[in-house]
Motif scaffolding. Sequence first.
Motif, PDB file in Angstrom:
ATOM      1  N   ASP A  69       9.043   7.770   2.822  1.00  0.00           N
ATOM      2  CA  ASP A  69      10.013   8.529   2.059  1.00  0.00           C
ATOM      3  C   ASP A  69       9.604   9.991   2.218  1.00  0.00           C
ATOM      4  OD1 ASP A  69      11.531   9.870   0.153  1.00  0.00           O
ATOM      5  OD2 ASP A  69      11.494   8.181  -1.245  1.00  0.00           O
ATOM      6  N   ASP A  70      10.229  10.657   3.167  1.00  0.00           N
ATOM      7  CA  ASP A  70       9.824  12.026   3.461  1.00  0.00           C
ATOM      8  C   ASP A  70      10.093  12.968   2.285  1.00  0.00           C
ATOM      9  OD1 ASP A  70      10.775  11.856   6.993  1.00  0.00           O
ATOM     10  OD2 ASP A  70       8.949  11.222   5.946  1.00  0.00           O
ATOM     11  N   ALA A  71      11.130  12.680   1.527  1.00  0.00           N
ATOM     12  CA  ALA A  71      11.451  13.541   0.380  1.00  0.00           C
ATOM     13  C   ALA A  71      10.339  13.499  -0.664  1.00  0.00           C
ATOM     14  CB  ALA A  71      12.776  13.116  -0.231  1.00  0.00           C
ATOM     15  N   LYS A  72       9.697  12.336  -0.777  1.00  0.00           N
ATOM     16  CA  LYS A  72       8.604  12.175  -1.735  1.00  0.00           C
ATOM     17  C   LYS A  72       7.237  12.361  -1.085  1.00  0.00           C
ATOM     18  CE  LYS A  72      11.097   9.006  -4.784  1.00  0.00           C
ATOM     19  NZ  LYS A  72      11.107   7.670  -5.432  1.00  0.00           N
ATOM     20  N   ASN A  73       7.233  12.590   0.214  1.00  0.00           N
ATOM     21  CA  ASN A  73       5.970  12.728   0.949  1.00  0.00           C
ATOM     22  C   ASN A  73       5.095  11.479   0.820  1.00  0.00           C
ATOM     23  OD1 ASN A  73       5.880  15.035   2.523  1.00  0.00           O
ATOM     24  ND2 ASN A  73       4.164  15.930   1.433  1.00  0.00           N
ATOM     25  N   MET A  74       5.718  10.320   0.984  1.00  0.00           N
ATOM     26  CA  MET A  74       5.030   9.051   0.798  1.00  0.00           C
ATOM     27  C   MET A  74       5.169   8.166   2.038  1.00  0.00           C
ATOM     28  SD  MET A  74       3.681   8.962  -2.298  1.00  0.00           S
ATOM     29  CE  MET A  74       3.407   7.204  -2.504  1.00  0.00           C
ATOM     30  N   LEU A 123       0.843  -1.184   0.000  1.00  0.00           N
ATOM     31  CA  LEU A 123       0.000   0.000   0.000  1.00  0.00           C
ATOM     32  C   LEU A 123       0.886   1.244   0.000  1.00  0.00           C
ATOM     33  CD1 LEU A 123      -2.696  -0.969   2.664  1.00  0.00           C
ATOM     34  CD2 LEU A 123      -2.631  -1.486   0.215  1.00  0.00           C
ATOM     35  N   SER A 124       0.410   2.257  -0.710  1.00  0.00           N
ATOM     36  CA  SER A 124       1.105   3.537  -0.752  1.00  0.00           C
ATOM     37  C   SER A 124       0.158   4.631  -0.293  1.00  0.00           C
ATOM     38  CB  SER A 124       1.583   3.843  -2.177  1.00  0.00           C
ATOM     39  OG  SER A 124       2.479   2.854  -2.634  1.00  0.00           O
ATOM     40  N   CYS A 125       0.729   5.674   0.244  1.00  0.00           N
ATOM     41  CA  CYS A 125      -0.046   6.824   0.692  1.00  0.00           C
ATOM     42  C   CYS A 125       0.700   8.074   0.268  1.00  0.00           C
ATOM     43  CB  CYS A 125      -0.210   6.789   2.203  1.00  0.00           C
ATOM     44  SG  CYS A 125      -0.957   8.270   2.919  1.00  0.00           S
ATOM     45  N   ALA A 126       0.049   8.874  -0.563  1.00  0.00           N
ATOM     46  CA  ALA A 126       0.627  10.130  -1.022  1.00  0.00           C
ATOM     47  C   ALA A 126       0.071  11.275  -0.187  1.00  0.00           C
ATOM     48  CB  ALA A 126       0.307  10.347  -2.491  1.00  0.00           C
TER      49      ALA A 126
END
Length: 126
Positions: free
Chosen positions: A73-78, A20-23
Motif C-alpha cells: 500500500d504505497d499510500a500508507k508506505n506499507m 507480516l507487515s512492514c512499515a
Amino acid sequence: QVQLVESGGGSAQAGESLTLSCAASGGTIFWYYMAWFRQVPGKEREGIAFSYPGNVNTTYVDSVKGRFTISRDDAKNMLYLQMDSLKPEDTAMYYCTADPRTSWWLNRTTMRPRYWGQGTQVTISP
C-alpha cells in the motif's frame, strides 16, 4: 534513506496463516522495488517474494508460490506478506527489504537489496 520495520511474526501451527507487515519511513516506497527475504540459522538469506513498484509485477520462489502473497500500500508506505498453508519449513527470520535500483530488480535472485528491516521471527510447529 528508507527505514523498514517488520511486525506480525510469531508462532503458528502447520496449515495456519500469518500476515507480516512492514512499515517504511524516511521516504515513499512508491518508486522502490520491495521484497521479503527469510533466513534459517546456518543458511544464506533467501529472497522469497518480490514486488515491482506499483505491485504491477510480483514474483515468488517455488517453495512459497501459491501459498504466500506479497502486496503493498504505497499510500500508507506499507508492505505485506500474507502467508497461508504454513509449513514447519517456513520457520525462519523474515526480513522486509527495499531497493531503488532497476539493476537490483533484474538480478533480484542474486543481489542483496540495499535496505533491510531488523527482521521478525516466524515459527511453525507441526
